[in-house]
Write a protein that holds these residues in place. Structure first.
Motif, short mmCIF file in Angstrom:
data_model
loop_
_atom_site.label_atom_id
_atom_site.label_comp_id
_atom_site.label_asym_id
_atom_site.label_seq_id
_atom_site.Cartn_x
_atom_site.Cartn_y
_atom_site.Cartn_z
N THR A 123 0.84 -1.19 0.00
CA THR A 123 0.00 0.00 0.00
C THR A 123 0.88 1.23 0.00
O THR A 123 1.97 1.23 0.59
CB THR A 123 -0.92 0.00 1.24
N THR A 151 5.01 4.00 2.49
CA THR A 151 4.75 2.74 1.81
C THR A 151 4.75 1.60 2.81
O THR A 151 5.40 1.68 3.87
CB THR A 151 5.80 2.47 0.72
N TYR A 152 4.01 0.56 2.48
CA TYR A 152 3.86 -0.59 3.35
C TYR A 152 3.96 -1.85 2.49
O TYR A 152 3.45 -1.87 1.36
CB TYR A 152 2.50 -0.58 4.04
N TYR A 153 4.60 -2.89 3.04
CA TYR A 153 4.81 -4.12 2.28
C TYR A 153 4.52 -5.36 3.12
O TYR A 153 4.83 -5.40 4.31
CB TYR A 153 6.26 -4.21 1.78
N VAL A 199 -5.35 4.14 5.27
CA VAL A 199 -4.39 3.42 4.41
C VAL A 199 -4.75 1.94 4.36
O VAL A 199 -3.94 1.13 3.94
CB VAL A 199 -2.93 3.60 4.89
N TYR A 200 -5.94 1.58 4.78
CA TYR A 200 -6.38 0.19 4.75
C TYR A 200 -7.75 0.12 4.07
O TYR A 200 -8.45 1.12 3.94
CB TYR A 200 -6.47 -0.39 6.17
#
Lengths: 110, 121
Positions: free
Chosen positions: B50, B58-60, B105-106
């Motif tokens: 995201t 950023t998220y992984y 962000v979800y």
């Protein structure tokens, strides 16, 4: 990493009612997990039905509803239609963007 | 009408690289976080990454961290996923999805149709 559990398969009769559930390996599912529910038919992209436990989008049929029950998130289908036969996935948020999908429930309308 | 259109999928050898794209329209692209979700053949959905609306965060998922990079070009209304060191287990349909709330962000509301990535020699 948390594991999100769903029934692998369920069957409902046309016009009947069925409840799909979504559990978490970390404990009770709460509103703070912001549960989502998605419907996916073969060969199609997922479609979002329910967000934040119980909220519906404009395209969500009224016969679908979301709730929390018994420490799990739940998706209830009341008055099942043949077109509701699909795979259903739940999604839980554990920390902001870090989300986990359940393994999916294959719903048969028969 | 919100629309998302993925492209760039294809066949790539193990260890190779690929970039998939997602062209967005019908909403203020820069205001919303965007997400990539994948689905291996016959399997369930898996969250991949995201990115915030500003691209500042950023998220992984652990399974792709260090190998995949999410990015966006808000001037082109396009989301990207750069995939390096590809493995057979990365074979999947890759979906882009719009996060449903500007403040979050979800979660996802609208999904693209997906693009297929096959990693094989």
């Amino acid at each position: 990493q948390a594991v999100v559990t769903q029934e692998p398969s369920l069957t409902v009769s046309p016009g009947g009612t069925v409840t799909l559930t979504c559990g978490s390996s970390t404990g009770a599912v709460t509103s703070g997990h912001y549960p989502y529910w998605f419907q996916q038919k073969p060969g199609q992209a997922p479609r979002t039905l329910i967000y934040d436990t119980s909220n519906k989008h404009s395209w969500t049929p009224a016969r679908f509803s979301g709730s929390l029950f018994g420490g799990k998130a739940a998706l209830t289908l009341s008055g099942a239609q043949p077109e509701d036969e699909a795979e259903y996935y739940c999604l839980l948020s554990y920390s902001g963007a870090y989300v986990v999908f359940g393994g999916g429930t294959k719903l048969t309308v028969l | 009408e919100v629309q998302l259109l993925e492209s760039g999928g294809g066949l790539v050898q193990p260890g190779g690289s690929l970039r998939v794209s997602c062209a967005a329209s019908g909403f203020t692209f820069s205001s919303y976080a965007m997400t990539w979700v994948r689905q291996a053949p016959g399997k369930g959905l898996e969250w991949v990454s995201t990115i915030s609306g500003s691209a500042g965060t950023t998220y992984y998922a652990d399974s792709v961290k260090g190998r995949f990079t999410i990015s966006r070009d808000n001037s082109k209304h396009t989301l990207y996923l750069h995939m390096n060191s590809l493995r057979a287990e990365d074979t999947a349909v890759y979906y882009c999805a719009k996060v449903d709330d500007e403040a979050d962000v979800y979660g996802m509301d609208v999904w693209g149709q997906g693009t297929t990535v096959t990693v094989s020699s």
